[in-house]
Write a protein that holds these residues in place. Structure first.
Motif, PDB file in Angstrom:
ATOM      1  N   GLN A  72       0.833  -1.204   0.000  1.00  0.00           N
ATOM      2  CA  GLN A  72       0.000   0.000   0.000  1.00  0.00           C
ATOM      3  C   GLN A  72       0.867   1.254   0.000  1.00  0.00           C
ATOM      4  N   VAL A  73       1.918   1.268   0.832  1.00  0.00           N
ATOM      5  CA  VAL A  73       2.790   2.434   0.913  1.00  0.00           C
ATOM      6  C   VAL A  73       3.567   2.627  -0.385  1.00  0.00           C
ATOM      7  N   ASP A  74       4.157   1.560  -0.899  1.00  0.00           N
ATOM      8  CA  ASP A  74       4.951   1.676  -2.126  1.00  0.00           C
ATOM      9  C   ASP A  74       4.092   2.137  -3.299  1.00  0.00           C
ATOM     10  N   ALA A  75       2.885   1.609  -3.379  1.00  0.00           N
ATOM     11  CA  ALA A  75       2.011   1.991  -4.490  1.00  0.00           C
ATOM     12  C   ALA A  75       1.592   3.450  -4.383  1.00  0.00           C
ATOM     13  N   LEU A  76       1.290   3.917  -3.178  1.00  0.00           N
ATOM     14  CA  LEU A  76       0.934   5.323  -2.999  1.00  0.00           C
ATOM     15  C   LEU A  76       2.058   6.241  -3.470  1.00  0.00           C
ATOM     16  N   LEU A  77       3.280   5.933  -3.058  1.00  0.00           N
ATOM     17  CA  LEU A  77       4.421   6.762  -3.462  1.00  0.00           C
ATOM     18  C   LEU A  77       4.619   6.730  -4.968  1.00  0.00           C
ATOM     19  N   ALA A  78       4.395   5.570  -5.575  1.00  0.00           N
ATOM     20  CA  ALA A  78       4.568   5.465  -7.023  1.00  0.00           C
ATOM     21  C   ALA A  78       3.464   6.196  -7.775  1.00  0.00           C
ATOM     22  N   LEU A  79       2.249   6.219  -7.223  1.00  0.00           N
ATOM     23  CA  LEU A  79       1.140   6.877  -7.910  1.00  0.00           C
ATOM     24  C   LEU A  79       1.346   8.385  -8.015  1.00  0.00           C
TER      25      LEU A  79
END
Length: 595
Positions: free
Chosen positions: A471-478
């Motif tokens: 969840q954290v990695d995807a948020l930063l990538a988005l």
């Protein structure tokens, strides 16, 4: 929706329009492409005989027999309130379950009257259990998708029934009151995951060990109850059977769902007596049935399956060749557009979504009486991070880029459930949140189906760490693709296991998730059903530290988290809350009492 084995009729449930909350029972006559209302609502479920001539359903405990050819409904007297009624394959008799004093009995009504086939009153004190029930699925079975507890023989002469007390056993019941027990190592393999007795061969059952890492596909001799092993299922994390399997093919082979995890493959496939039938790039979700192959022999029809190929947010319908040709595994996609497509089969008739096909000819399209959905336009779909996690972003209606907007992360119902799918029914509530001032973000991290078995099962014994990291990695990538996302104001919400993860997000990663709402969260995995907890966290007896790591008990006090339907010391908690209450809390306008 169900299709008769001769392909002459299709039965289905549908209400009379968008203002009618109750489904009625309808039948489509394929030869004339005409729809007929057989029984007005409410009809919540029904079952048919082999050729879809007779249907049975229960309304408020009253058993009804529906003639689908004449469109006539007849009440059938019973000894008690009826549940789960099912006609025999020829439509002569109807079996049903009835409850008395907390115990379920299995009865059959027909030309010879209403008869008790199996039932036991009192408590199962010898088995250290509660009451004894016949013909019903226990809670463990339902978590595997088995919601039935009894099955007619193809010729209607016997019933295979489950008896549940402290454990589950299977028994073959003759209509003349004779019976035999089904024999397998029940202590080693206590979970009866699936049962099928609808083909030309004997009954097939799938049984699993308690820790779900090993299972057997068994064929039952209907005369003696003895079993023969047809296949073994094994995985170091957990076995995930394919819906609609096992089943017999017309040539006698047994179709089994399994996983291919060698020579660089990571796939969810189908096998017939050990031979691979589906291409490794196709993720099989469900076996629907079979239809004749154009120009092929009757012993080698095509399988119809629901599966995913490429885009995990889409479910397509495929035809799979069952004949052993020299070209290898072959699957042909039937549905061309992205979406969440479903199918049913019977005889030479195939129903895909609301289209009815006979062979290569479109017969008709079933009428859709639903009101249009309020959401216009699909969400923005992405694949992010080096793990290519599926993600979706939905903005408020009329949103114009260039202004920072708070983020709301939805976690749905938790691990094992996809959110990022091409299904318009999944988006209206998220659009409601978006229209109240959020960019709504949904991320299918590892642990969700549709991509590959390893992607789904890597969460074993470390669910919270893997799920939060994704969840954290995807948020930063988005943010790289959606610069208007304001990661200084991130809220999160979920329900059930999704509520548990939302609470974990606020408590474990407050640097990323600043406020959250958890509806009916699982506070302690030791309190969850054994079959669910051990699937993800392993054996309770030797993994106390794993369970403690995944527990919300003992959490530090926090005013940034609202728990609905449960209570934790030091955490804001309420018994119930509306969506408007949640919205006020996530905006900081609502303060809940501390327990």
């Amino acid at each position: 929706m169900t299709v008769g084995a001769d392909g002459a009729r299709v039965a289905f449930l549908r209400s009379s329009g968008p203002e009618d909350p109750y489904d009625g029972l309808w039948v489509l006559h394929v030869a004339t492409a005409t729809e007929t209302l057989v029984a007005a609502g409410p009809v919540t479920s029904y079952a048919i005989d082999r050729d879809c001539r007779i249907a049975a359903f229960a309304h408020e405990g009253r058993l009804c027999r529906a003639d689908l050819v004449a469109a006539e409904v007849t009440p059938v007297p019973t000894e008690g309130p009826a549940e789960d009624p099912r006609p025999d394959p020829a439509g002569r008799s109807i079996g049903y379950v009835t409850w008395e004093n907390g115990a379920a009995s299995l009865r059959v009504t027909g030309p010879e009257g209403d008869r008790l086939l199996a039932g036991e009153s009192g408590n199962a004190w010898r088995e250290h259990g509660g009451s004894i029930s016949w013909g019903v699925a226990d809670d463990t079975a339902r978590r595997f998708g088995r919601d039935r507890g009894w099955w007619w023989a193809p010729d209607g002469s016997q019933i295979l029934a489950a008896r549940t007390a402290a454990s589950t056993s299977l028994h073959l019941l003759d209509l003349d009151y004779g019976w035999v027990d089904v024999h397998w190592d029940r202590e080693t393999y206590p979970y009866v995951v699936s049962v099928r007795w609808a083909d030309s061969g004997p009954p097939l059952v799938t049984v699993l060990r308690r820790l779900q890492q090993h299972g057997l596909v068994l064929a039952i001799d209907p005369r003696t109850g003895e079993t023969q092993v047809h296949a073994e299922l094994a995985d170091a994390r957990w076995v995930e059977p394919v819906a609609g399997t096992p089943r017999h093919l017309p040539d006698g082979r047994v179709l089994v769902g399994g996983e291919l995890a060698h020579d660089g493959f990571d796939a969810r496939c189908l096998f017939a007596d050990g031979s691979l039938l589906t291409p490794p790039g196709l993720y099989v979700r469900r076996v629907v049935g079979s239809v004749p192959r154009p120009g092929g022999p009757s012993s080698a029809p095509d399988l119809v399956i629901e599966g995913t190929e490429g885009d995990p947010g889409s479910q397509a319908v495929f035809r799979v060749r069952t004949s052993l040709g020299g070209g290898g595994a072959e699957a042909r996609r039937i549905t061309a557009t992205p979406g969440w497509h479903r199918a049913e089969t019977g005889g030479d008739v195939l129903v895909v979504d609301d289209e009815v096909w006979r062979g290569e000819a479109l017969v008709t399209t079933l009428r859709n009486l639903a009101a249009p959905l309020p959401v216009t336009g699909p969400p923005i779909l992405e694949r992010v991070t080096d793990r290519r996690l599926p993600a979706a972003v939905r903005y408020p209606a009329g949103f114009v880029g260039g202004a920072r907007i708070p983020v709301l992360v939805t976690l749905g119902d938790g691990p094992g459930r996809q959110q990022v799918v091409h299904d318009p029914l999944t988006w209206p509530e998220r659009q409601w949140w978006a229209d109240h001032g959020f960019a709504v973000v949904s991320i299918d991290g590892r642990g969700t189906p549709g991509i590959a078995p390893s992607f789904e099962k890597v969460v074993h014994r470390r669910l919270v760490d893997v799920a939060l990291a994704d969840q954290v990695d995807a948020l930063l990538a988005l943010v790289g693709k959606h610069p208007d996302l304001d990661l200084s104001t991130v809220a999160v919400r979920g329900a059930g296991l999704g509520g548990w993860l939302a609470a974990m997000a606020v408590l474990r990663r407050p640097d990323v998730f600043h406020r959250g709402v958890a509806r009916s969260p699982a506070l302690d995995w030791n309190d969850l059903p054994t079959v669910l907890a051990e699937r993800y966290l392993g054996d309770r007896r030797d993994a106390a530290e794993v369970y403690e790591h995944h527990s919300l008990l003992g959490a530090e006090p926090s005013g940034a988290l609202l728990i609905v339907g449960a209570s934790l010391p030091g955490i804001a908690s309420v018994e119930s809350a509306t969506l408007e209450d949640e919205l006020a809390f996530l905006r900081g306008d609502f303060v809940a009492p501390f327990p």
